[in-house]
Scaffold this motif. Structure first.
Motif, PDB file in Angstrom:
ATOM      1  N   LEU A   1       0.679  -0.994   0.017  1.00  0.00           N
ATOM      2  CA  LEU A   1       0.063  -0.116  -0.130  1.00  0.00           C
ATOM      3  C   LEU A   1       0.905   1.335  -0.064  1.00  0.00           C
ATOM      4  O   LEU A   1       1.568   1.219   0.957  1.00  0.00           O
ATOM      5  CB  LEU A   1      -0.967  -0.091   1.365  1.00  0.00           C
ATOM      6  CG  LEU A   1      -1.768  -1.235   1.340  1.00  0.00           C
ATOM      7  CD1 LEU A   1      -2.635  -1.123   2.810  1.00  0.00           C
ATOM      8  CD2 LEU A   1      -2.822  -1.294   0.097  1.00  0.00           C
ATOM      9  N   GLY A   2       0.704   1.956  -0.822  1.00  0.00           N
ATOM     10  CA  GLY A   2       1.720   3.208  -0.848  1.00  0.00           C
ATOM     11  C   GLY A   2       3.013   2.782  -1.749  1.00  0.00           C
ATOM     12  O   GLY A   2       4.002   3.700  -1.427  1.00  0.00           O
ATOM     13  N   GLY A   3       3.318   1.452  -2.338  1.00  0.00           N
ATOM     14  CA  GLY A   3       4.425   1.074  -2.525  1.00  0.00           C
ATOM     15  C   GLY A   3       5.358   0.319  -1.734  1.00  0.00           C
ATOM     16  O   GLY A   3       6.345  -0.023  -1.848  1.00  0.00           O
ATOM     17  N   THR A   4       4.845   0.061  -0.247  1.00  0.00           N
ATOM     18  CA  THR A   4       5.438  -0.791   0.668  1.00  0.00           C
ATOM     19  C   THR A   4       4.560  -1.620   1.438  1.00  0.00           C
ATOM     20  O   THR A   4       3.405  -1.711   1.063  1.00  0.00           O
ATOM     21  CB  THR A   4       6.224   0.270   1.863  1.00  0.00           C
ATOM     22  OG1 THR A   4       5.046   0.581   2.791  1.00  0.00           O
ATOM     23  CG2 THR A   4       6.655   1.676   1.103  1.00  0.00           C
ATOM     24  N   PHE A   5       5.332  -2.522   2.123  1.00  0.00           N
ATOM     25  CA  PHE A   5       4.572  -3.602   2.593  1.00  0.00           C
ATOM     26  C   PHE A   5       4.210  -3.188   4.298  1.00  0.00           C
ATOM     27  O   PHE A   5       3.566  -4.023   4.991  1.00  0.00           O
ATOM     28  CB  PHE A   5       5.442  -5.011   2.866  1.00  0.00           C
ATOM     29  CG  PHE A   5       5.405  -5.760   1.603  1.00  0.00           C
ATOM     30  CD1 PHE A   5       4.514  -6.833   1.171  1.00  0.00           C
ATOM     31  CD2 PHE A   5       6.502  -5.485   0.646  1.00  0.00           C
ATOM     32  CE1 PHE A   5       4.630  -7.453  -0.086  1.00  0.00           C
ATOM     33  CE2 PHE A   5       6.573  -6.106  -0.642  1.00  0.00           C
ATOM     34  CZ  PHE A   5       5.904  -6.989  -1.009  1.00  0.00           C
TER      35      PHE A   5
ATOM     36  N   ALA B   1      -6.621   2.773  -0.240  1.00  0.00           N
ATOM     37  CA  ALA B   1      -5.838   2.259  -1.272  1.00  0.00           C
ATOM     38  C   ALA B   1      -6.052   0.754  -1.560  1.00  0.00           C
ATOM     39  O   ALA B   1      -5.930   0.296  -2.587  1.00  0.00           O
ATOM     40  CB  ALA B   1      -4.462   2.548  -0.651  1.00  0.00           C
ATOM     41  N   LEU B   2      -6.235  -0.036  -0.235  1.00  0.00           N
ATOM     42  CA  LEU B   2      -6.391  -1.362  -0.534  1.00  0.00           C
ATOM     43  C   LEU B   2      -7.538  -1.569  -1.548  1.00  0.00           C
ATOM     44  O   LEU B   2      -7.577  -2.484  -2.433  1.00  0.00           O
ATOM     45  CB  LEU B   2      -6.798  -2.066   0.593  1.00  0.00           C
ATOM     46  CG  LEU B   2      -7.086  -3.564   0.668  1.00  0.00           C
ATOM     47  CD1 LEU B   2      -5.891  -4.395   0.039  1.00  0.00           C
ATOM     48  CD2 LEU B   2      -7.254  -4.296   2.306  1.00  0.00           C
ATOM     49  N   LEU B   3      -8.876  -0.946  -1.165  1.00  0.00           N
ATOM     50  CA  LEU B   3      -9.935  -1.166  -2.050  1.00  0.00           C
ATOM     51  C   LEU B   3      -9.723  -0.717  -3.452  1.00  0.00           C
ATOM     52  O   LEU B   3     -10.275  -1.185  -4.467  1.00  0.00           O
ATOM     53  CB  LEU B   3     -11.076  -0.387  -1.524  1.00  0.00           C
ATOM     54  CG  LEU B   3     -11.775  -0.651  -0.199  1.00  0.00           C
ATOM     55  CD1 LEU B   3     -12.956  -0.133   0.331  1.00  0.00           C
ATOM     56  CD2 LEU B   3     -12.369  -2.312  -0.781  1.00  0.00           C
ATOM     57  N   LEU B   4      -8.940   0.559  -3.627  1.00  0.00           N
ATOM     58  CA  LEU B   4      -8.560   0.868  -5.154  1.00  0.00           C
ATOM     59  C   LEU B   4      -7.732  -0.319  -5.651  1.00  0.00           C
ATOM     60  O   LEU B   4      -8.138  -0.485  -6.956  1.00  0.00           O
ATOM     61  CB  LEU B   4      -7.949   2.195  -5.101  1.00  0.00           C
ATOM     62  CG  LEU B   4      -8.815   3.603  -4.847  1.00  0.00           C
ATOM     63  CD1 LEU B   4      -7.710   4.661  -4.633  1.00  0.00           C
ATOM     64  CD2 LEU B   4      -9.721   3.574  -6.171  1.00  0.00           C
ATOM     65  N   ALA B   5      -6.857  -0.823  -5.086  1.00  0.00           N
ATOM     66  CA  ALA B   5      -5.983  -1.712  -5.769  1.00  0.00           C
ATOM     67  C   ALA B   5      -6.956  -2.920  -6.064  1.00  0.00           C
ATOM     68  O   ALA B   5      -6.824  -3.508  -7.110  1.00  0.00           O
ATOM     69  CB  ALA B   5      -5.036  -2.420  -4.641  1.00  0.00           C
TER      70      ALA B   5
ATOM     71  N   ARG C   1       0.162   4.383  -6.160  1.00  0.00           N
ATOM     72  CA  ARG C   1       1.123   3.681  -6.029  1.00  0.00           C
ATOM     73  C   ARG C   1       0.640   2.466  -5.601  1.00  0.00           C
ATOM     74  O   ARG C   1       1.324   1.522  -5.770  1.00  0.00           O
ATOM     75  CB  ARG C   1       2.204   4.272  -4.873  1.00  0.00           C
ATOM     76  CG  ARG C   1       3.180   5.284  -5.790  1.00  0.00           C
ATOM     77  CD  ARG C   1       4.454   5.227  -4.961  1.00  0.00           C
ATOM     78  NE  ARG C   1       4.329   5.355  -3.709  1.00  0.00           N
ATOM     79  CZ  ARG C   1       4.551   6.439  -2.965  1.00  0.00           C
ATOM     80  NH1 ARG C   1       4.903   7.757  -3.455  1.00  0.00           N
ATOM     81  NH2 ARG C   1       4.433   6.661  -1.685  1.00  0.00           N
ATOM     82  N   SER C   2      -0.614   2.340  -5.198  1.00  0.00           N
ATOM     83  CA  SER C   2      -1.255   0.752  -4.626  1.00  0.00           C
ATOM     84  C   SER C   2      -2.074   0.310  -5.711  1.00  0.00           C
ATOM     85  O   SER C   2      -2.407  -0.800  -5.543  1.00  0.00           O
ATOM     86  CB  SER C   2      -2.266   1.283  -3.258  1.00  0.00           C
ATOM     87  OG  SER C   2      -1.478   2.160  -2.175  1.00  0.00           O
ATOM     88  N   MET C   3      -2.243   1.005  -6.878  1.00  0.00           N
ATOM     89  CA  MET C   3      -3.035   0.538  -7.815  1.00  0.00           C
ATOM     90  C   MET C   3      -1.961  -0.235  -8.967  1.00  0.00           C
ATOM     91  O   MET C   3      -0.895   0.058  -8.861  1.00  0.00           O
ATOM     92  CB  MET C   3      -3.721   1.436  -8.497  1.00  0.00           C
ATOM     93  CG  MET C   3      -4.598   2.236  -7.404  1.00  0.00           C
ATOM     94  SD  MET C   3      -5.419   3.599  -8.342  1.00  0.00           S
ATOM     95  CE  MET C   3      -6.846   2.925  -9.336  1.00  0.00           C
ATOM     96  N   PRO C   4      -2.684  -1.097  -9.587  1.00  0.00           N
ATOM     97  CA  PRO C   4      -1.899  -1.738 -10.785  1.00  0.00           C
ATOM     98  C   PRO C   4      -1.187  -0.371 -11.737  1.00  0.00           C
ATOM     99  O   PRO C   4      -1.756   0.640 -12.034  1.00  0.00           O
ATOM    100  CB  PRO C   4      -2.923  -2.360 -11.607  1.00  0.00           C
ATOM    101  CG  PRO C   4      -4.046  -2.935 -10.636  1.00  0.00           C
ATOM    102  CD  PRO C   4      -3.895  -1.634  -9.826  1.00  0.00           C
ATOM    103  N   PRO C   5       0.077  -0.445 -12.384  1.00  0.00           N
ATOM    104  CA  PRO C   5       0.721   0.302 -12.908  1.00  0.00           C
ATOM    105  C   PRO C   5       0.122   0.599 -14.307  1.00  0.00           C
ATOM    106  O   PRO C   5       1.045   0.301 -15.427  1.00  0.00           O
ATOM    107  CB  PRO C   5       2.126   0.001 -13.117  1.00  0.00           C
ATOM    108  CG  PRO C   5       2.036  -1.615 -13.034  1.00  0.00           C
ATOM    109  CD  PRO C   5       0.914  -1.784 -11.910  1.00  0.00           C
ATOM    110  N   LEU C   6      -1.007   1.069 -14.494  1.00  0.00           N
ATOM    111  CA  LEU C   6      -1.510   1.231 -16.125  1.00  0.00           C
ATOM    112  C   LEU C   6      -0.995   2.731 -16.314  1.00  0.00           C
ATOM    113  O   LEU C   6      -0.610   3.352 -15.854  1.00  0.00           O
ATOM    114  CB  LEU C   6      -3.274   1.389 -15.602  1.00  0.00           C
ATOM    115  CG  LEU C   6      -3.805   0.048 -15.102  1.00  0.00           C
ATOM    116  CD1 LEU C   6      -5.362   0.472 -14.927  1.00  0.00           C
ATOM    117  CD2 LEU C   6      -3.600  -1.181 -16.040  1.00  0.00           C
TER     118      LEU C   6
END
Length: 668
Positions: free
Chosen positions: A419-423, A597-601, A635-640
């Motif tokens: 989330l946000g690019g980190t674990f 962030a989790l739901l958007l991902a 940053r939490s989403m797929p890199p479209l």
């Protein structure tokens, strides 16, 4: 340890494929974690084949090291896939290379299995609606029967079918009954663990749940579900057999499942029905409970909805004291009588009363004062249900660390763990940072998908920020233009049922492709109709954000109406935010932004489900592009491939509608 790459290659070959780089990387990392005893967080994108990647090293380790593993899945569908599809292939490959075939068993909550003694008349007919939620009070899997639409038959017809099935089933597992039956019908042939007569049952030798538990105790690997982990984390670790390794698939859901398992509720109706059971089946007429019902009903009527940060109001506290006293008296009066003719009925009544006592004791405890628990009052939004008190743990990381992770290596995997690019946020929520004995590490093995060339992330920056009055006229116009350009094939993910219904109404008025809306039929039926016609669109709410897997042209546009922050009045989320802020942290980023962030991902992940999928994720909330927290969320989403240009986006959708075009993402 066994040759993990060779075993993985054989297992994947049995499915007609070859191991992917990310899959091999994950299998190697899991094998190393089992050797070192460390905890491992593995983010494996959709299509990686993560089930085989963890099953190969886990099954091989189980038979070679003699260390039992528990594998937990978030849903019954995934549980069945692992047990019936993936595990047998891996077990065969492990046996080929080691000479040892792992024994894999299935374990669910007690209530998921048919009770032969109840079918034979050993218990009275269950005429009460569920006194407490099955998942919170009985240890059954809340997903049991999920996605199964019972035949439109009467309760009596369903029970007759269940009795016929009881004569032929070898497992008694509710999930093996197709088509399924209603929850009320299933209660006529099942009992909870507390209601079970145990060793005194005259049919103990034919007990399905006990047979499942014995099989789990004998197995090398046990496949279960997050509901069972929730029971263990809530303080009943014996629901699982002894084990040295824990694997959690769809680990992003674990903290919420454990929270739900530990959440309790109390209303005057629950007390009244529990007292009625005691009178009917145990001959216990408790005047204290009768007074408690009247007092609780009267006091709760004047308590406003929302959090009760100072604990129980004085009058409500007095009413709960009455509930606790009456329940204690009733439990003492209902001593178990296993040999009696009415033993089953007494066991049901006593079980409900014990749970009521435990609920009252926890409500009267110091959890709220010590900021361990969150208390609130709520009135159901549908029906004529009475006000009820609810109590949930403020944080479950400690329970997960102490009761699930301690003393064993754990592998936790999902497509969305960073989330946000980190674990870091996920590691904290799952208790990994609290285990002083074992280190943890995070690994992202990537995805087989070329996201920048397979999809576009379009943020409608020109729209006004969403308000409290529903979807704006500008956003609805944008939605219509996007769906029209796509020729349908749209999955709409909305923050509320009202917003989804408004979108469906507007689309039906302005476009000529079919539009479905959640609530118009059973959800599995709607998803099936959406998948079968690539011109059909489906509008819905939270259950669609994570539960839809529709690869291909059918889903070429995913629309998200607004950033899915939790509601400001969410009792648990707001309390957690306050605690973080009081400790000097950023409560909004730690709780609300992490939740979103989790739901958007998960929501954006509905678009690309295979290497040939193409499409657009459109977010109608400009804050994703303009707010400071937008970078954390994206940053939490797929890199479209990202754009704010609506015409570019609609042009790509029009090309997709005409034909399944070559890459719609990054130009060139």
């Amino acid at each position: 340890m066994a040759d993990v790459p060779a075993i993985l290659a054989d297992a994947v070959a049995s499915l007609g494929g070859a191991a992917r780089p990310g899959q091999q990387k994950m299998a190697d990392a899991v094998a190393e974690a089992l050797r070192s005893g460390e905890h491992l967080l593995v983010q494996a994108g959709t299509g990686t084949g993560k089930s085989l990647a963890y099953l190969v090293p886990v099954l091989a380790h189980a038979v070679e090291a003699g260390q039992r593993a528990v594998v937990s899945t978030a849903t019954l569908a995934l549980q069945r896939q692992v047990l019936l599809h993936d595990a047998p292939r891996v077990a065969g490959a492990v046996a080929e290379h080691t000479g040892l075939r792992p024994d894999v068993a299935l374990l669910k909550g007690w209530h998921n299995y048919l009770c032969k003694h109840k079918v034979a008349g050993g218990y009275p007919v269950d005429e009460e609606p569920g006194l407490f939620t099955v998942s919170a009070a009985t240890g059954a899997d809340p997903a049991a029967g999920a996605g199964v639409t019972p035949e439109r038959s009467s309760l009596a017809e369903q029970v007759v079918r269940l009795r016929e099935w009881a004569e032929e089933t070898a497992t008694g597992d509710r999930d093996d009954l197709v088509p399924g039956v209603s929850e009320r019908a299933w209660r006529q042939v099942s009992v909870t663990k507390m209601e079970c007569l145990g060793a005194k049952c005259p049919m103990i030798a034919e007990c399905f749940p006990e047979a499942a538990r014995q099989a789990a105790r004998d197995a090398d690997v046990v496949v279960t579900n997050h509901a069972m982990l929730g029971i263990a984390a809530a303080g009943s670790p014996n629901v699982l057999p002894e084990h040295d390794v824990l694997v959690v698939d769809e680990a992003h859901e674990l903290a919420d499942r454990v929270t739900a398992q530990s959440t309790l509720e109390l209303s005057a109706g629950v007390v009244e029905r529990t007292a009625r059971l005691a009178r009917r089946h145990a001959g216990v007429n408790n005047e204290t409970l009768e007074k408690a019902v009247a007092a609780l009903r009267q006091r709760l009527e004047v308590v406003p909805d929302g959090r009760l940060p100072d604990g129980l109001p004085a009058g409500v506290h007095d009413a709960v004291v009455l509930v606790e006293a009456g329940a204690r008296e009733a439990v003492s009066a209902m001593k178990p009588t296993p040999g009696a003719e009415d033993a089953g009925g007494r066991a049901m009544a006593r079980s409900a009363m014990v749970v009521l006592l435990e609920v009252a004791e926890r409500l009267l405890g110091d959890g709220v004062a010590q900021r361990r628990d969150v208390l609130w009052c709520e009135r159901p939004r549908v029906g004529n249900e009475q006000p009820r008190l609810r109590l949930a743990p403020l944080d479950v990381a400690g329970a997960v660390a102490e009761r699930l992770l301690a003393g064993r290596a754990a592998v936790l995997t999902s497509a969305t763990l960073t989330l946000g690019g980190t674990f870091d946020a996920m590691a904290r929520s799952l208790g990994l940072t609290l285990d002083d004995e074992r280190a943890w590490r995070g690994l992202d093995v990537g995805s087989p998908f070329d996201y920048p060339r397979q999809g576009i992330l379009y943020v409608a920056r020109h729209l006004p920020p969403p308000g409290r009055d529903g979807t704006s006229e500008q956003a609805l116009t944008e939605l219509v233009e996007l769906v029209r350009a796509a020729g349908g094939g749209t999955l709409g993910l909305f923050s509320s049922r009202r917003a989804a219904e408004a979108a469906a109404e507007r689309l039906r008025a302005e476009i000529d492709t079919p539009v479905l809306c959640q609530g118009e039929d059973q959800l599995p039926t709607l998803v099936r109709r959406f998948a079968e016609d690539d011109a059909t669109s489906l509008m819905g709410t939270l259950s669609l954000w994570q539960g839809v897997d529709v690869p291909g042209r059918t889903c070429r546009l995913v629309v998200i109406d607004r950033i899915p922050f939790p509601r400001p009045d969410d009792p648990v989320k707001s309390a957690r935010s306050e605690v973080v802020a009081a400790a000097g942290g950023n409560g909004f980023m730690s709780v609300a932004a992490t939740h979103a962030a989790l739901l958007l991902a998960q929501g954006a992940g509905r678009l690309v489900r295979s290497t040939t999928d193409r499409g657009v994720v459109a977010v109608l909330d400009p804050r994703l592009a303009t707010a400071r927290y937008g970078t954390f969320l994206t940053r939490s989403m797929p890199p479209l491939w990202r754009t704010h240009d609506g015409e570019v986006t609609r042009g790509a959708l029009r090309r997709l509608a005409a034909a399944d075009a070559a890459p719609v993402g990054a130009p060139g």
